[in-house]
Design a protein around this motif. Structure first.
Motif, PDB file in Angstrom:
ATOM      1  N   PRO A  82       1.964  14.212 -29.035  1.00  0.00           N
ATOM      2  CA  PRO A  82       2.735  15.180 -29.888  1.00  0.00           C
ATOM      3  C   PRO A  82       1.656  15.957 -30.588  1.00  0.00           C
ATOM      4  O   PRO A  82       0.606  15.774 -30.643  1.00  0.00           O
ATOM      5  N   PHE A  83       2.098  17.451 -30.588  1.00  0.00           N
ATOM      6  CA  PHE A  83       1.193  18.236 -31.177  1.00  0.00           C
ATOM      7  C   PHE A  83       0.854  18.172 -32.845  1.00  0.00           C
ATOM      8  O   PHE A  83       1.717  17.610 -33.400  1.00  0.00           O
ATOM      9  N   ASN A  84      -0.399  17.776 -32.992  1.00  0.00           N
ATOM     10  CA  ASN A  84      -0.727  18.051 -34.540  1.00  0.00           C
ATOM     11  C   ASN A  84      -2.141  18.406 -34.848  1.00  0.00           C
ATOM     12  O   ASN A  84      -2.744  18.795 -33.634  1.00  0.00           O
ATOM     13  N   ILE A  85      -2.475  18.719 -36.087  1.00  0.00           N
ATOM     14  CA  ILE A  85      -3.891  19.150 -36.203  1.00  0.00           C
ATOM     15  C   ILE A  85      -4.607  18.225 -37.068  1.00  0.00           C
ATOM     16  O   ILE A  85      -5.544  18.682 -37.612  1.00  0.00           O
ATOM     17  N   LEU A  86      -4.314  16.979 -36.898  1.00  0.00           N
ATOM     18  CA  LEU A  86      -4.993  15.944 -37.380  1.00  0.00           C
ATOM     19  C   LEU A  86      -6.157  15.556 -36.466  1.00  0.00           C
ATOM     20  O   LEU A  86      -6.363  15.770 -35.555  1.00  0.00           O
ATOM     21  N   ASN A  87      -7.112  14.407 -37.120  1.00  0.00           N
ATOM     22  CA  ASN A  87      -8.298  14.180 -36.509  1.00  0.00           C
ATOM     23  C   ASN A  87      -8.047  13.397 -35.316  1.00  0.00           C
ATOM     24  O   ASN A  87      -7.226  12.259 -35.478  1.00  0.00           O
ATOM     25  N   ASP A  88      -8.683  13.449 -34.353  1.00  0.00           N
ATOM     26  CA  ASP A  88      -8.708  12.812 -33.078  1.00  0.00           C
ATOM     27  C   ASP A  88      -9.707  13.231 -32.142  1.00  0.00           C
ATOM     28  O   ASP A  88      -9.968  14.340 -32.134  1.00  0.00           O
ATOM     29  N   GLN A  89     -10.547  12.242 -31.666  1.00  0.00           N
ATOM     30  CA  GLN A  89     -12.065  12.338 -30.971  1.00  0.00           C
ATOM     31  C   GLN A  89     -11.395  12.625 -29.339  1.00  0.00           C
ATOM     32  O   GLN A  89     -12.512  12.954 -28.326  1.00  0.00           O
ATOM     33  N   GLN A  90     -10.349  12.755 -29.040  1.00  0.00           N
ATOM     34  CA  GLN A  90      -9.995  13.038 -27.561  1.00  0.00           C
ATOM     35  C   GLN A  90     -10.411  14.313 -26.834  1.00  0.00           C
ATOM     36  O   GLN A  90     -10.463  14.267 -25.799  1.00  0.00           O
ATOM     37  N   ASP A  91     -10.629  15.343 -27.943  1.00  0.00           N
ATOM     38  CA  ASP A  91     -10.891  16.699 -27.363  1.00  0.00           C
ATOM     39  C   ASP A  91     -12.366  16.418 -26.739  1.00  0.00           C
ATOM     40  O   ASP A  91     -12.677  17.114 -25.632  1.00  0.00           O
ATOM     41  N   SER A  92     -13.229  15.941 -27.520  1.00  0.00           N
ATOM     42  CA  SER A  92     -14.804  15.967 -27.012  1.00  0.00           C
ATOM     43  C   SER A  92     -14.784  14.679 -26.012  1.00  0.00           C
ATOM     44  O   SER A  92     -15.380  14.993 -24.921  1.00  0.00           O
ATOM     45  N   ILE A  93     -14.231  13.831 -25.999  1.00  0.00           N
ATOM     46  CA  ILE A  93     -14.258  12.591 -25.003  1.00  0.00           C
ATOM     47  C   ILE A  93     -13.655  13.009 -23.909  1.00  0.00           C
ATOM     48  O   ILE A  93     -14.274  12.582 -22.738  1.00  0.00           O
ATOM     49  N   SER A  94     -12.624  13.851 -23.816  1.00  0.00           N
ATOM     50  CA  SER A  94     -12.022  14.504 -22.438  1.00  0.00           C
ATOM     51  C   SER A  94     -13.096  15.098 -21.770  1.00  0.00           C
ATOM     52  O   SER A  94     -13.013  15.528 -20.513  1.00  0.00           O
TER      53      SER A  94
END
Length: 207
Positions: free
Chosen positions: A118-130
């Motif tokens: 689901p869309f949010n702007i909280l912290n998550d490292q999946q952007d770089s991990i991907s």
């Protein structure tokens, strides 16, 4: 080896990254705003405008274009920097491969933020991990001191091995949180990080 005592400043993570870019004498910066990265590049644009950082700040229309500018500038021998987060980093994906395949020592800050859904702007490292398999070294900072230090170290690593480096740090948890940071002197950074010498030279007179 340090020649002088570093200054202690209270800064947030984005400001720490900007200080690292400035101390590294970066020559070309191109980035497109995206939360929570925007204050980093806003700070850099202000440094360039006020003459604190002697560099070209290139305004672009997208993250894809930002990395394209950095690829071009690095190809002709400039020390470059960009930054992004989440969907902006995903939009750069094609050019991430291009930069790594060209052995260009780019440095990027990835201010980690969740991807959808689901869309949010909280912290998550999946952007770089991907983007793990695009050929970039990834460094993950756990505090603002490591952000500043890692940006400077990233240039040394990138330019020694001719490989791009991504400095990743948590959105909001670090990017917008202030803490004490030791800021090295320009003299000490210059001693550690020597001028970039490109592995290829584009010279029409000597192709």
């Amino acid at each position: 080896m340090r020649k002088s005592k570093p200054a202690i400043r209270i800064v947030n993570g984005n400001s720490a990254a900007a200080l690292g870019v400035k101390l590294s004498r970066t020559q070309v910066i191109a980035a497109y705003p995206i939360t929570p990265q925007s204050p980093l590049t806003e700070t850099l644009s202000r440094m360039v405008e006020q003459g604190e950082l002697i560099a070209e700040y290139v305004t672009v229309e997208s993250e894809h274009s930002a990395l394209s500018v950095c690829i071009s500038a690095s190809t002709v021998g400039a020390r470059v920097f960009t930054a992004s987060s989440a969907h902006g980093l995903a939009y750069m994906h094609e050019n991430l491969h291009w930069a790594a395949g060209s052995r260009l020592p780019l440095v990027m800050a990835c201010v980690n933020r969740a991807m959808g859904a689901p869309f949010n702007i909280l912290n998550d490292q999946q952007d770089s991990i991907s983007q793990r398999d695009t050929g970039w070294i990834q460094i993950y900072a756990r505090n603002n001191q490591e952000i500043l230090d890692s940006v400077i170290q990233a240039y040394e690593i990138a330019e020694s091995g001719y490989v791009p480096v991504m400095v990743c740090y948590d959105g909001y948890l670090l990017s917008h949180t202030e803490m004490p940071v030791e800021v090295p002197t320009q003299e000490d950074v210059d001693q550690f990080l020597t001028p970039y010498e490109p592995h290829t030279v584009l010279d029409p007179a000597n192709p």
